[in-house]
Design a protein around this motif. Structure first.
Motif, PDB file in Angstrom:
ATOM      1  N   ALA A  33       0.860  -1.190   0.000  1.00  0.00           N
ATOM      2  CA  ALA A  33       0.000   0.000   0.000  1.00  0.00           C
ATOM      3  C   ALA A  33       0.893   1.235   0.000  1.00  0.00           C
ATOM      4  CB  ALA A  33      -0.924   0.011   1.221  1.00  0.00           C
ATOM      5  N   LEU A  34       0.327   2.379  -0.359  1.00  0.00           N
ATOM      6  CA  LEU A  34       1.124   3.593  -0.354  1.00  0.00           C
ATOM      7  C   LEU A  34       0.270   4.794  -0.006  1.00  0.00           C
ATOM      8  CD1 LEU A  34       1.803   4.909  -3.927  1.00  0.00           C
ATOM      9  CD2 LEU A  34       0.565   2.785  -3.584  1.00  0.00           C
ATOM     10  N   PHE A  35       0.941   5.817   0.505  1.00  0.00           N
ATOM     11  CA  PHE A  35       0.304   7.076   0.866  1.00  0.00           C
ATOM     12  C   PHE A  35       0.897   8.182   0.008  1.00  0.00           C
ATOM     13  CE2 PHE A  35       0.108   4.621   4.827  1.00  0.00           C
ATOM     14  CZ  PHE A  35      -1.244   4.709   5.116  1.00  0.00           C
ATOM     15  N   SER A  36       0.036   9.079  -0.458  1.00  0.00           N
ATOM     16  CA  SER A  36       0.497  10.289  -1.123  1.00  0.00           C
ATOM     17  C   SER A  36       0.393  11.447  -0.133  1.00  0.00           C
ATOM     18  CB  SER A  36      -0.357  10.596  -2.352  1.00  0.00           C
ATOM     19  OG  SER A  36      -0.090  11.909  -2.824  1.00  0.00           O
ATOM     20  N   LEU A  37       1.489  12.181   0.004  1.00  0.00           N
ATOM     21  CA  LEU A  37       1.507  13.403   0.807  1.00  0.00           C
ATOM     22  C   LEU A  37       1.661  14.619  -0.100  1.00  0.00           C
ATOM     23  CD1 LEU A  37       3.726  12.208   3.810  1.00  0.00           C
ATOM     24  CD2 LEU A  37       1.244  12.271   3.636  1.00  0.00           C
ATOM     25  N   GLU A  38       1.221  14.459  -1.334  1.00  0.00           N
ATOM     26  CA  GLU A  38       1.338  15.534  -2.318  1.00  0.00           C
ATOM     27  C   GLU A  38       0.473  16.736  -1.932  1.00  0.00           C
ATOM     28  OE1 GLU A  38       3.698  16.139  -5.735  1.00  0.00           O
ATOM     29  OE2 GLU A  38       3.464  14.315  -4.560  1.00  0.00           O
ATOM     30  N   HIS A  39      -0.671  16.461  -1.305  1.00  0.00           N
ATOM     31  CA  HIS A  39      -1.611  17.529  -0.943  1.00  0.00           C
ATOM     32  C   HIS A  39      -1.201  18.090   0.419  1.00  0.00           C
ATOM     33  CE1 HIS A  39      -6.074  18.854  -0.278  1.00  0.00           C
ATOM     34  NE2 HIS A  39      -5.249  19.866  -0.430  1.00  0.00           N
ATOM     35  N   GLN A  40      -0.749  19.326   0.427  1.00  0.00           N
ATOM     36  CA  GLN A  40      -0.264  19.952   1.657  1.00  0.00           C
ATOM     37  C   GLN A  40      -0.860  21.362   1.784  1.00  0.00           C
ATOM     38  OE1 GLN A  40       4.028  19.955   1.561  1.00  0.00           O
ATOM     39  NE2 GLN A  40       4.139  17.875   0.747  1.00  0.00           N
ATOM     40  N   ARG A  41      -0.927  21.830   3.028  1.00  0.00           N
ATOM     41  CA  ARG A  41      -1.400  23.194   3.280  1.00  0.00           C
ATOM     42  C   ARG A  41      -0.410  23.900   4.198  1.00  0.00           C
ATOM     43  NH1 ARG A  41      -7.536  24.235   4.961  1.00  0.00           N
ATOM     44  NH2 ARG A  41      -7.711  23.686   2.763  1.00  0.00           N
ATOM     45  N   ALA A  42       0.099  25.047   3.748  1.00  0.00           N
ATOM     46  CA  ALA A  42       1.029  25.837   4.558  1.00  0.00           C
ATOM     47  C   ALA A  42       0.226  26.743   5.482  1.00  0.00           C
ATOM     48  CB  ALA A  42       1.949  26.660   3.666  1.00  0.00           C
ATOM     49  N   VAL A  89       0.141  28.917   9.575  1.00  0.00           N
ATOM     50  CA  VAL A  89       1.027  29.585  10.529  1.00  0.00           C
ATOM     51  C   VAL A  89       1.596  28.598  11.537  1.00  0.00           C
ATOM     52  CG1 VAL A  89      -0.096  31.829  10.302  1.00  0.00           C
ATOM     53  CG2 VAL A  89      -0.986  30.174  11.951  1.00  0.00           C
ATOM     54  N   GLY A  90       0.910  27.485  11.729  1.00  0.00           N
ATOM     55  CA  GLY A  90       1.390  26.470  12.660  1.00  0.00           C
ATOM     56  C   GLY A  90       2.277  25.435  12.006  1.00  0.00           C
ATOM     57  N   GLY A  91       2.588  25.628  10.739  1.00  0.00           N
ATOM     58  CA  GLY A  91       3.418  24.659  10.025  1.00  0.00           C
ATOM     59  C   GLY A  91       2.643  24.010   8.892  1.00  0.00           C
ATOM     60  N   THR A  92       3.239  23.034   8.248  1.00  0.00           N
ATOM     61  CA  THR A  92       2.627  22.352   7.109  1.00  0.00           C
ATOM     62  C   THR A  92       1.619  21.313   7.585  1.00  0.00           C
ATOM     63  OG1 THR A  92       4.638  22.636   5.805  1.00  0.00           O
ATOM     64  CG2 THR A  92       3.066  20.978   5.041  1.00  0.00           C
ATOM     65  N   GLU A  93       0.414  21.369   7.006  1.00  0.00           N
ATOM     66  CA  GLU A  93      -0.595  20.339   7.258  1.00  0.00           C
ATOM     67  C   GLU A  93      -0.598  19.374   6.080  1.00  0.00           C
ATOM     68  OE1 GLU A  93      -4.418  21.980   7.893  1.00  0.00           O
ATOM     69  OE2 GLU A  93      -3.900  22.964   9.793  1.00  0.00           O
ATOM     70  N   TYR A  94      -0.561  18.072   6.373  1.00  0.00           N
ATOM     71  CA  TYR A  94      -0.550  17.066   5.320  1.00  0.00           C
ATOM     72  C   TYR A  94      -1.933  16.447   5.202  1.00  0.00           C
ATOM     73  CZ  TYR A  94       4.477  17.604   5.682  1.00  0.00           C
ATOM     74  OH  TYR A  94       5.735  18.130   5.705  1.00  0.00           O
ATOM     75  N   ARG A  95      -2.393  16.295   3.967  1.00  0.00           N
ATOM     76  CA  ARG A  95      -3.703  15.693   3.680  1.00  0.00           C
ATOM     77  C   ARG A  95      -3.456  14.384   2.919  1.00  0.00           C
ATOM     78  NH1 ARG A  95      -7.523  19.873   4.319  1.00  0.00           N
ATOM     79  NH2 ARG A  95      -6.591  21.291   5.843  1.00  0.00           N
ATOM     80  N   PRO A  96      -3.147  13.304   3.636  1.00  0.00           N
ATOM     81  CA  PRO A  96      -2.735  12.059   2.968  1.00  0.00           C
ATOM     82  C   PRO A  96      -3.868  11.391   2.195  1.00  0.00           C
ATOM     83  CG  PRO A  96      -3.032  11.683   5.307  1.00  0.00           C
ATOM     84  CD  PRO A  96      -3.165  13.162   5.099  1.00  0.00           C
ATOM     85  N   ARG A  97      -3.486  10.746   1.114  1.00  0.00           N
ATOM     86  CA  ARG A  97      -4.393   9.895   0.341  1.00  0.00           C
ATOM     87  C   ARG A  97      -3.737   8.528   0.238  1.00  0.00           C
ATOM     88  NH1 ARG A  97      -5.299  12.720  -5.243  1.00  0.00           N
ATOM     89  NH2 ARG A  97      -6.838  11.052  -5.475  1.00  0.00           N
ATOM     90  N   GLY A  98      -4.530   7.486   0.217  1.00  0.00           N
ATOM     91  CA  GLY A  98      -3.955   6.150   0.206  1.00  0.00           C
ATOM     92  C   GLY A  98      -4.509   5.266  -0.888  1.00  0.00           C
ATOM     93  N   MET A  99      -3.770   4.231  -1.224  1.00  0.00           N
ATOM     94  CA  MET A  99      -4.256   3.192  -2.132  1.00  0.00           C
ATOM     95  C   MET A  99      -3.539   1.892  -1.795  1.00  0.00           C
ATOM     96  SD  MET A  99      -2.448   3.571  -5.895  1.00  0.00           S
ATOM     97  CE  MET A  99      -2.912   5.267  -6.202  1.00  0.00           C
ATOM     98  N   LYS A 156       4.435  -0.303   3.954  1.00  0.00           N
ATOM     99  CA  LYS A 156       3.845   0.814   3.217  1.00  0.00           C
ATOM    100  C   LYS A 156       4.914   1.745   2.649  1.00  0.00           C
ATOM    101  CE  LYS A 156      -0.254  -0.505   4.741  1.00  0.00           C
ATOM    102  NZ  LYS A 156       0.152  -1.734   5.432  1.00  0.00           N
ATOM    103  N   LEU A 157       4.549   2.408   1.554  1.00  0.00           N
ATOM    104  CA  LEU A 157       5.385   3.412   0.901  1.00  0.00           C
ATOM    105  C   LEU A 157       4.682   4.757   1.017  1.00  0.00           C
ATOM    106  CD1 LEU A 157       7.592   4.425  -1.187  1.00  0.00           C
ATOM    107  CD2 LEU A 157       5.942   3.761  -2.950  1.00  0.00           C
ATOM    108  N   ALA A 158       5.436   5.802   1.296  1.00  0.00           N
ATOM    109  CA  ALA A 158       4.919   7.172   1.242  1.00  0.00           C
ATOM    110  C   ALA A 158       5.576   7.894   0.063  1.00  0.00           C
ATOM    111  CB  ALA A 158       5.215   7.917   2.543  1.00  0.00           C
ATOM    112  N   ASN A 193       5.088   9.905  13.254  1.00  0.00           N
ATOM    113  CA  ASN A 193       4.029   9.972  14.258  1.00  0.00           C
ATOM    114  C   ASN A 193       2.699   9.376  13.805  1.00  0.00           C
ATOM    115  OD1 ASN A 193       5.687  11.326  16.134  1.00  0.00           O
ATOM    116  ND2 ASN A 193       5.257  13.314  15.168  1.00  0.00           N
ATOM    117  N   PHE A 194       2.400   9.465  12.502  1.00  0.00           N
ATOM    118  CA  PHE A 194       1.058   9.102  12.047  1.00  0.00           C
ATOM    119  C   PHE A 194       1.015   7.966  11.029  1.00  0.00           C
ATOM    120  CE2 PHE A 194       0.876  13.626  13.219  1.00  0.00           C
ATOM    121  CZ  PHE A 194      -0.085  13.564  14.221  1.00  0.00           C
ATOM    122  N   ALA A 195       2.139   7.489  10.590  1.00  0.00           N
ATOM    123  CA  ALA A 195       2.152   6.397   9.599  1.00  0.00           C
ATOM    124  C   ALA A 195       3.295   5.446   9.942  1.00  0.00           C
ATOM    125  CB  ALA A 195       2.302   6.956   8.193  1.00  0.00           C
TER     126      ALA A 195
END
Length: 575
Positions: free
Chosen positions: A430-439, A441-451, A478-480, A499-501
């Motif tokens: 299985a793999l996760f995409s961390l391509e979708h990110q949001r910058a 003020v508290g740092g980068t937020e990651y919006r993971p997608r999986g398959m 798993k692959l990210a 921490n999360f994967a």
């Protein structure tokens, strides 16, 4: 007393060499291209063993180009399907919803014009209704589309020459409709109202082997008709739409292949071998349906495919093992490409560079032949690193080569906590995409997608013996993936994965894009650990050392991939 009728017109045209096929996708694109495996599923074939056309899906640019023709013919609507008046006789027409599908077979284009069901009176002249020329407004739109395909421009000059059209009719009687005789059905198929008894008898005899119930499916090189007489059982009626789509698809495929084989355009080596399977190995391609295979063999004979194929084979002077397996092997980085090329050259000898694609936008691909295992390796590189290039490049290469399997081979980063030694080969499930990110003020937020990868190739990989390798092979992890080059084991993205994967053991820049680009194909990502995200030393010596490690671990990945593909080639179906 009425008949329920559905028509599919198959309109064919050859695209001249002067028109680049890449024009259709050049900015702004008229079409989006995708593989036409849905047609192959529709006709009941094993898509892996079959010539797969390209589907041209209209974009807004296409619809804008079509708008003037629609307005001229008083046809409303912005997108398909459109409603056209179909003529059922003098001064009598009915509005019918029409859909269009455009497929490419090499340089042969087929526009499939598909109607919804409509009702006709019992005295309707089907030999006239089946002619596309009887429906002027629809004909004008089809002529425009064919001219656009042939000329490669949004503003084509519409020629007045005739179209090569085959008609497929589905006719369902109600309980009060008069039953159609064999002579009437033969007249509809052949297009000759006064067809003689010998022609009728011959048509019925040639079509006898694929009949399965009270309905009548008659086909020849002029077209086909599928008829349900009064009193047809409900189960037979329920099967008719599926059988009609399958038969019409087979007719399209046979007619398109005939035009490819007898035309002036060159047949590529890849096209040659997949067409060979259809012509010579119909038992394998249509293994799930006896009646379907019988119908395909009839159409193959009607369109003289064995004869045309034999002439092509003689001209090309090709002699290769049957059932050759095609492997598309993609490398993202230059060091990966060079290492894989070195390995394949050592194992299989010097490869040949072949041209894949049309016009100026072709792909040069290194081709290696494994004679022992009847396997062709097509080694290609991405234009650039990252998931975006992987999606685009792998998708384009896969559509053009039509491989049996697609693999991505190379090196990757290992997550620090995985403690995987450099050179360890990873085959993820299985793999996760961390391509979708949001910058923020508290740092980068990651919006993971999986398959998940549940392919047969991935399951087979787990059965490959690895004890004799001087490196480990890891499964079930798993692959990210994200288009970010990591040179800090304590970076924000690594901490997020930490921490999360926790089941992620590897990270790369192309995995997600690879699987998206290879969607619809048998595919597998195989890479070896090169580092744990440490920064590259700035000195020349540091760069050389890192490249040496990357090259070495890529060799591990291709060694495993090579053994896997040999196992694929050696497998036989369960008897």
């Amino acid at each position: 007393m009425t008949y329920r009728v559905q028509i599919r017109w198959k309109v064919f045209s050859d695209i001249p060499q002067s028109t680049s096929l890449d024009f259709f996708e050049s900015a702004p694109p008229i079409f989006q291209r995708r593989t036409g495996k849905s047609l192959l599923r529709e006709i009941g074939s094993n898509a892996i063993d079959t010539f797969v056309p390209l589907v041209l899906e209209p974009t807004h640019v296409f619809y804008n180009a079509l708008l003037k023709v629609l307005q001229k013919n008083e046809i409303s609507g912005k997108k398909l399907p459109f409603v056209f008046p179909l003529s059922l006789g003098p001064d009598y027409s009915v509005p019918v919803k029409i859909n269009l599908a455009i497929r490419l077979y090499g340089r042969v284009a087929c526009v499939s014009v598909d109607s919804d069901f409509f009702d006709t009176p019992n005295d309707a002249d089907f030999t006239t209704i089946k002619q596309l020329e009887s429906h002027g407004k629809l004909l004008s739109v089809v002529q425009f589309i064919v001219a656009l395909l042939k000329q490669g421009t949004r503003h084509p000059e519409i020629a007045g020459d005739g179209l090569r059209t085959l008609s497929c009719l589905q006719i369902i009687s109600d309980d009060t409709s008069p039953q159609m005789s064999d002579e009437v059905l033969a007249a509809i198929v052949t297009g000759h109202p006064d067809v003689n008894s010998n022609v009728t008898s011959s048509l019925i005899a040639r079509n006898r082997d694929h009949q399965i119930d009270k309905t009548s499916l008659l086909a020849d090189k002029q077209g086909l008709v599928f008829y349900a007489p009064p009193g047809t059982s409900a189960p037979s009626l329920a099967k008719m739409p599926r059988r009609f789509r399958s038969a019409a698809g087979m007719l399209e495929l046979a007619a398109a292949l005939q035009r490819m084989l007898r035309g002036t355009n060159e047949i590529s080596l890849v096209e040659f071998h997949v067409i060979k399977r259809l012509v010579n190995d119909s038992e394998i391609v249509f293994s799930d349906s006896v009646s379907g295979r019988k119908l395909w063999e009839l159409l193959s004979s009607e369109f003289k495919l064995p004869l045309y194929f034999k002439k092509i084979a003689e001209n090309m002077q090709i002699s290769e093992p049957k059932n050759t397996i095609k492997i598309l092997c993609v490398a993202a980085a230059p060091v990966e490409l060079a290492s894989i090329k070195k390995f394949l050259t050592r194992e299989l000898g010097e490869g040949k560079i072949v041209k894949v694609g049309e016009g100026n936008n072709f792909d040069p691909v290194q081709c290696y032949v494994d004679e022992k295992f009847s396997t062709h390796w097509y080694l290609a590189s991405q234009d650039a690193q990252g998931n975006g290039s992987a999606t685009t490049d792998v998708g384009r290469l896969a559509r053009r080569i039509q491989p049996d399997h697609v693999i991505m081979v190379g090196m990757c980063m290992g997550l620090p906590e995985s403690e995987l030694a450099p050179g360890t080969v990873v085959v993820p499930d299985a793999l996760f995409s961390l391509e979708h990110q949001r910058a923020t003020v508290g740092g980068t937020e990651y919006r993971p997608r999986g398959m998940e990868d549940n392919s047969g190739l991935q399951r087979l990989a787990k059965l490959i013996p690895t004890d004799d390798f001087d490196f480990k092979v890891i499964f079930g992890k798993k692959l990210a993936s994200a288009s970010i080059k990591i040179e800090d084991p304590g970076s924000e993205i690594v901490n997020y994965l930490r921490n999360f994967a926790k089941d992620v053991v590897a990270f790369d820049m192309e995995g997600w894009g690879f699987y998206k680009g290879a969607e619809g194909f048998s595919c597998l990502w195989i890479k070896a650990i090169a580092d744990a995200g440490e920064p590259q030393l700035a000195s020349g010596e540091g760069r050389d050392e890192k490249q040496s490690i990357q090259s070495s671990v890529t060799i591990n990945a291709i060694r495993f991939a090579f053994r896997l593909i040999q196992k694929v080639a050696a497998m036989r179906p369960m008897e």
